[in-house]
Design a protein around this motif. Structure first.
Motif, PDB file in Angstrom:
ATOM      1  N   TYR A   1      32.368  55.606  58.417  1.00  0.00           N
ATOM      2  CA  TYR A   1      32.400  54.151  58.606  1.00  0.00           C
ATOM      3  C   TYR A   1      32.316  53.783  60.086  1.00  0.00           C
ATOM      4  CZ  TYR A   1      33.713  54.613  53.797  1.00  0.00           C
ATOM      5  OH  TYR A   1      33.702  54.971  52.471  1.00  0.00           O
TER       6      TYR A   1
ATOM      7  N   ASN B   1      38.140  49.585  62.683  1.00  0.00           N
ATOM      8  CA  ASN B   1      38.998  49.201  63.810  1.00  0.00           C
ATOM      9  C   ASN B   1      38.725  50.010  65.064  1.00  0.00           C
ATOM     10  OD1 ASN B   1      40.525  47.184  62.528  1.00  0.00           O
ATOM     11  ND2 ASN B   1      41.834  48.717  61.528  1.00  0.00           N
TER      12      ASN B   1
ATOM     13  N   CYS C   1      39.666  48.786  58.278  1.00  0.00           N
ATOM     14  CA  CYS C   1      39.326  50.213  58.205  1.00  0.00           C
ATOM     15  C   CYS C   1      38.609  50.481  56.883  1.00  0.00           C
ATOM     16  CB  CYS C   1      40.594  51.060  58.303  1.00  0.00           C
ATOM     17  SG  CYS C   1      40.303  52.804  57.953  1.00  0.00           S
TER      18      CYS C   1
ATOM     19  N   PRO D   1      33.447  47.609  58.067  1.00  0.00           N
ATOM     20  CA  PRO D   1      34.538  47.375  59.025  1.00  0.00           C
ATOM     21  C   PRO D   1      35.070  48.688  59.603  1.00  0.00           C
ATOM     22  CG  PRO D   1      35.290  47.002  56.765  1.00  0.00           C
ATOM     23  CD  PRO D   1      33.824  47.302  56.683  1.00  0.00           C
TER      24      PRO D   1
HETATM   25  S1  SF4 Z   1      39.292  52.646  61.670  1.00  0.00           S
HETATM   26 FE1  SF4 Z   1      38.913  53.494  59.625  1.00  0.00          FE
HETATM   27  S2  SF4 Z   1      36.733  53.356  59.439  1.00  0.00           S
HETATM   28 FE2  SF4 Z   1      37.148  53.244  61.638  1.00  0.00          FE
HETATM   29  S3  SF4 Z   1      37.135  55.340  62.453  1.00  0.00           S
HETATM   30 FE3  SF4 Z   1      39.219  54.882  61.846  1.00  0.00          FE
HETATM   31  S4  SF4 Z   1      39.301  55.713  59.764  1.00  0.00           S
HETATM   32 FE4  SF4 Z   1      37.165  55.424  60.215  1.00  0.00          FE
END
Ligand code: SF4
Ligand SMILES: Cc1cc2nc3c(=O)[nH]c(=O)nc-3n(C[C@H](O)[C@H](O)[C@H](O)COP(=O)(O)OP(=O)(O)OC[C@H]3O[C@@H](n4cnc5c(N)ncnc54)[C@H](O)[C@@H]3O)c2cc1C
Length: 336
Positions: free
Chosen positions: A127, A136, A144, A134
């Motif tokens: 992601y 973070n 997330c 999304p």
């Molecule tokens: S915030 Fe969630 S989506 Fe982004 S790197 Fe961390 S685990 Fe992956």
């Protein structure tokens, strides 16, 4: 790919002038160093990272591997991963480190990748790379995607409700077990960062990977004299036999008196936002017989706070077995 400007400083001072005055940590910087480019350029092509300026540091000359006064070795930040892994002194005195580097990426990538760049490579969370979801870490405050998505490769230790990503490096797991020290230069001169303090857990600021400031340059990584050459190993468990990141990896190092453990180092990769060490698990091994029973207990202690996501519960059993096997290999204990 977005437009950016490019410069190639010819000295450490010139490189530092190029990043002078940037606030915050290196992860957030608008002016970025580029070394081998094997991670940063991919991230720019994917529009995940958007530096305004790149400073090519590949010709700063920080590519030596040298003896240091404490009996250890200094690995230049710009020494290539391949040159480091095949250096005769690294192979003889720090075989766990050589093995860890050679477990990563491919021969071509290791020829290009540098030691400094390896420390600052970014997570392989799907992601994070997918700008349509999304994340973070990529865009603070957006959420997330992995928490409710496919999280098979994600963390079981030290995660937060903002980010469950893992650090992808193999080399860093061995460096953590060795208690390496990162040497950096910045506007106030040189400073050293113990390896355990270099990378960060996600907490509320998952967009910040390390404690390196935006106006600092890694110049070298110092290895202490003790390399655990007699009893150590690096074990990497992954989906394919090569060219894949670790699901779980273990750097295990022991000092033995006969079959009694005098001291132990144990670092895990693929399970947390940084190489994971646990003083309680290591202290618990000291004074115990080097046996499968002892190693199982160390694994239990190390994983006592593990928390799983919807798709990665298998990592606990995998990590337990990998820890036991790595410690058994390091100790020369029969293991089926
Ligand atoms: S915030 Fe969630 S989506 Fe982004 S790197 Fe961390 S685990 Fe992956
Ligand atoms: C297909 C693929 C598979 C891979 N598989 C593995 C694997 O299994 N295991 C593994 O461990 N790694 C793996 N890697 C990652 C690889 O090891 C890293 O991309 C590499 O180590 C990064 O080094 P670099 O010199 O190319 O860094 P760059 O891409 O040049 O830079 C990375 C980051 O480090 C910063 N930086 C670089 N040098 C310095 C310095 N001296 N001071 C301050 N900042 C600096 C840059 O600004 C940038 O933010 C893989 C990579 C690819 C593309």
């Amino acid at each position: 790919m977005r437009a950016f400007s490019y410069g190639r400083p010819d000295s450490v001072d010139a490189a530092l002038r190029g990043v002078a005055g940037q606030p915050g940590t290196t992860t957030e910087a608008a002016v970025k160093f580029v070394a081998g480019g094997t991670n940063l350029l991919d991230l720019m092509k994917a529009d995940v990272m958007r530096p305004e300026r790149l400073l090519d540091i590949s010709r700063l000359g920080l590519d030596q591997i040298e003896e240091i006064e404490n009996g250890g070795l200094r690995l230049g930040a710009l020494a290539r991963n391949a040159d480091t892994a095949y250096d005769a002194r690294v192979q003889a005195r720090y075989p766990m480190l050589s093995k860890a580097i050679l477990a990563g990426a491919s021969a071509q990538l290791r020829n290009m990748a540098t030691n400094g760049g390896n420390l600052l490579q970014r997570t392989r969370c799907y992601y994070f790379y997918d700008t349509g979801t999304p994340c973070n870490k990529r865009e603070p405050g957006t959420g997330c995607g992995a928490l409710t998505g496919v999280n098979r490769i994600h963390a079981i230790l030290g995660a937060s409700d903002r980010c469950i990503a893992v650090h992808p490096s193999d080399m860093c797991v061995a460096l953590a077990a060795l208690d390496a020290v990162v040497r950096v230069s910045g506007p106030k001169g040189e400073r050293t960062i113990p390896f355990a303090d270099f990378h960060r857990l996600p907490g509320d600021t998952p967009h910040i990977d390390s404690n390196l400031a935006a106006d600092e340059l890694i110049t070298a990584i110092d290895l202490p004299a003790e390399g655990f050459a007699d009893h150590s190993t690096y074990l990497k468990v992954r989906d394919r036999a090569s060219y894949a990141f670790a699901l779980v990896s273990v750097a295990a190092a022991l000092k033995l008196d006969g079959q009694t453990i005098r001291s132990a180092r144990l670092a895990l990769g693929g399970v947390a936002h940084k190489p994971w060490r646990d003083p309680a698990a290591e202290a618990g091994l000291a004074g115990k017989p080097a046996s499968l029973e002892t190693f199982r207990e160390a694994a239990r202690v190390l994983l006592r706070d593990a928390r799983v996501q919807s798709h990665n519960a298998f990592k606990i059993g995998l990590a337990e077995r990998a820890i036991v096997r790595a410690l058994a290999e390091a100790a020369g204990v029969e293991h089926s």
